[in-house]
Design a protein around this motif. Structure first.
Motif, short mmCIF file in Angstrom:
data_model
loop_
_atom_site.label_atom_id
_atom_site.label_comp_id
_atom_site.label_asym_id
_atom_site.label_seq_id
_atom_site.Cartn_x
_atom_site.Cartn_y
_atom_site.Cartn_z
N ARG A 64 -13.68 -15.15 -6.67
CA ARG A 64 -13.81 -14.86 -8.11
C ARG A 64 -12.94 -13.67 -8.51
NH1 ARG A 64 -18.03 -12.78 -9.70
NH2 ARG A 64 -18.96 -12.09 -7.72
N PHE A 65 -12.54 -12.90 -7.55
CA PHE A 65 -11.72 -11.71 -7.81
C PHE A 65 -10.25 -12.02 -7.50
CE2 PHE A 65 -14.62 -7.97 -8.20
CZ PHE A 65 -15.82 -8.65 -8.08
N SER A 66 -9.39 -11.57 -8.40
CA SER A 66 -7.95 -11.70 -8.16
C SER A 66 -7.24 -10.50 -8.76
CB SER A 66 -7.40 -13.00 -8.76
OG SER A 66 -7.57 -13.01 -10.16
N ALA A 67 -6.12 -10.13 -8.17
CA ALA A 67 -5.34 -8.99 -8.66
C ALA A 67 -3.87 -9.34 -8.64
CB ALA A 67 -5.60 -7.74 -7.81
N LYS A 68 -3.17 -8.80 -9.64
CA LYS A 68 -1.73 -9.03 -9.72
C LYS A 68 -1.03 -7.72 -10.04
CE LYS A 68 -2.05 -13.82 -11.37
NZ LYS A 68 -1.68 -14.77 -12.46
N MET A 69 0.23 -7.67 -9.66
CA MET A 69 1.07 -6.53 -10.03
C MET A 69 2.45 -7.09 -10.36
SD MET A 69 1.47 -2.84 -8.24
CE MET A 69 2.16 -1.48 -9.18
N PRO A 70 2.64 -7.52 -11.59
CA PRO A 70 3.90 -8.18 -11.96
C PRO A 70 5.10 -7.25 -11.97
CG PRO A 70 2.48 -7.88 -13.88
CD PRO A 70 1.67 -7.50 -12.69
N ASN A 71 4.86 -5.95 -12.14
CA ASN A 71 5.96 -4.99 -12.09
C ASN A 71 5.42 -3.63 -11.67
OD1 ASN A 71 5.14 -3.49 -14.58
ND2 ASN A 71 5.59 -5.47 -15.54
N ALA A 72 6.29 -2.67 -11.52
CA ALA A 72 5.91 -1.37 -10.97
C ALA A 72 5.02 -0.56 -11.89
CB ALA A 72 7.16 -0.57 -10.62
N SER A 73 4.87 -0.98 -13.14
CA SER A 73 4.12 -0.15 -14.08
C SER A 73 2.86 -0.81 -14.60
CB SER A 73 5.02 0.22 -15.26
OG SER A 73 5.48 -0.93 -15.92
N PHE A 74 2.43 -1.90 -13.96
CA PHE A 74 1.26 -2.58 -14.50
C PHE A 74 0.57 -3.43 -13.43
CE2 PHE A 74 -1.44 -4.09 -17.72
CZ PHE A 74 -1.55 -5.48 -17.66
N SER A 75 -0.76 -3.37 -13.45
CA SER A 75 -1.54 -4.21 -12.55
C SER A 75 -2.82 -4.64 -13.26
CB SER A 75 -1.90 -3.45 -11.27
OG SER A 75 -2.73 -4.24 -10.43
N THR A 76 -3.34 -5.80 -12.88
CA THR A 76 -4.60 -6.28 -13.41
C THR A 76 -5.53 -6.69 -12.28
OG1 THR A 76 -3.77 -8.55 -13.59
CG2 THR A 76 -3.57 -7.14 -15.54
N LEU A 77 -6.81 -6.51 -12.55
CA LEU A 77 -7.87 -7.02 -11.67
C LEU A 77 -8.73 -7.93 -12.52
CD1 LEU A 77 -9.38 -6.87 -8.89
CD2 LEU A 77 -10.77 -5.05 -9.90
N LYS A 78 -8.87 -9.16 -12.07
CA LYS A 78 -9.58 -10.14 -12.87
C LYS A 78 -10.80 -10.65 -12.10
CE LYS A 78 -6.99 -12.58 -15.44
NZ LYS A 78 -6.01 -13.53 -16.03
N ILE A 79 -11.89 -10.83 -12.83
CA ILE A 79 -13.10 -11.40 -12.26
C ILE A 79 -13.46 -12.63 -13.11
CG2 ILE A 79 -15.49 -11.00 -11.54
CD1 ILE A 79 -14.93 -7.98 -11.80
#
Lengths: 118, 111
Positions: A64-79
């Motif tokens: 259910r948990f996922s994380a992304k870092m599309p570039n050096a200045s941004f990241s998301t954690l999704k549930i």
């Protein structure tokens, strides 16, 4: 200097809903970490990135948990979907690493997102 | 697995000295960090030890013994604002830069 910026600061939502937490690391840092903090378990590492690449996601509780870092200045954690047991404070931290795992490069933490799942 | 132990709570008097202990058992070791966290706020970095001995930084000092898997944080001339949680964290040699945190010691400074 701007520190690690997280949004939102607070999130209250009903179980089953999708939750997205956001993080902007300190400019120039090349490592980013997502932590979860609860009274019972303390501060737990969920996942960390080095140069935008996920290195270790063994702390992610489940699919259910996922994380992304599309570039050096941004990241998301999704549930998705969220559950009441996901209620916690989620911290993002960043640091600068010259050579992997050496030196006294401390991690700098954002103010956290206090998540409540009803 | 990784195991980091700290006392849950401590109380000390303003102006006194307090020592917060941390013991660890980890698969690898590449440094130990101490963080301070006030209620409702983010952890902030206090000190770093990678070699045995004492590191002093103003009113705060941190000690490390790698052979014993032991560290302590020493706070001198306690002030009311030192009331906070103190987190011990170990960097695993096998990791890039990830830290394993203890559950923290909640210090209350009383007048």
């Amino acid at each position: 200097d701007a520190g690690v910026i997280q949004s939102p600061r607070h999130e209250v939502t009903e179980m089953g809903q999708e939750v997205t937490l956001r993080c902007k690391p300190i400019s120039g840092h090349n490592s980013l970490f997502w932590y979860r903090q609860t009274m019972m378990r303390g501060l737990e590492l969920l996942i960390y990135f080095n140069n935008n690449v996920p290195i270790d996601d063994s702390g992610m509780p489940e699919d259910r948990f996922s994380a992304k870092m599309p570039n050096a200045s941004f990241s998301t954690l999704k549930i998705q979907p969220s559950e009441p047991r996901d209620s916690a404070v989620y911290f993002c931290a960043s640091s600068f690493v010259i050579i992997s795992g050496t030196g006294d490069q401390p991690q700098h933490f954002g103010d956290g997102t206090r998540l409540s799942i009803l | 697995g990784q195991n980091i132990d700290q006392p849950t709570e401590m109380t000390a008097t303003e102006g006194a000295i307090v020592q917060i202990n941390c013991t660890y058992q980890t698969s690898g070791f590449n440094g130990l960090f101490w963080y301070q966290q006030h209620a409702g706020e983010a952890p902030t970095f206090l000190s770093y030890n990678v070699l045995d001995g004492l590191e002093e930084k103003g009113r705060f000092s941190s000690f490390l013994s790698r052979s014993k898997g032991y560290s302590y944080l020493l706070l001198k001339e306690l002030q009311m604002k030192d009331s906070a949680s103190y987190l011990c964290a170990v960097r695993d040699r096998d990791g890039a830069n990830n830290l394993f945190f203890g559950t923290g010691t909640r210090l209350t400074v009383i007048p």
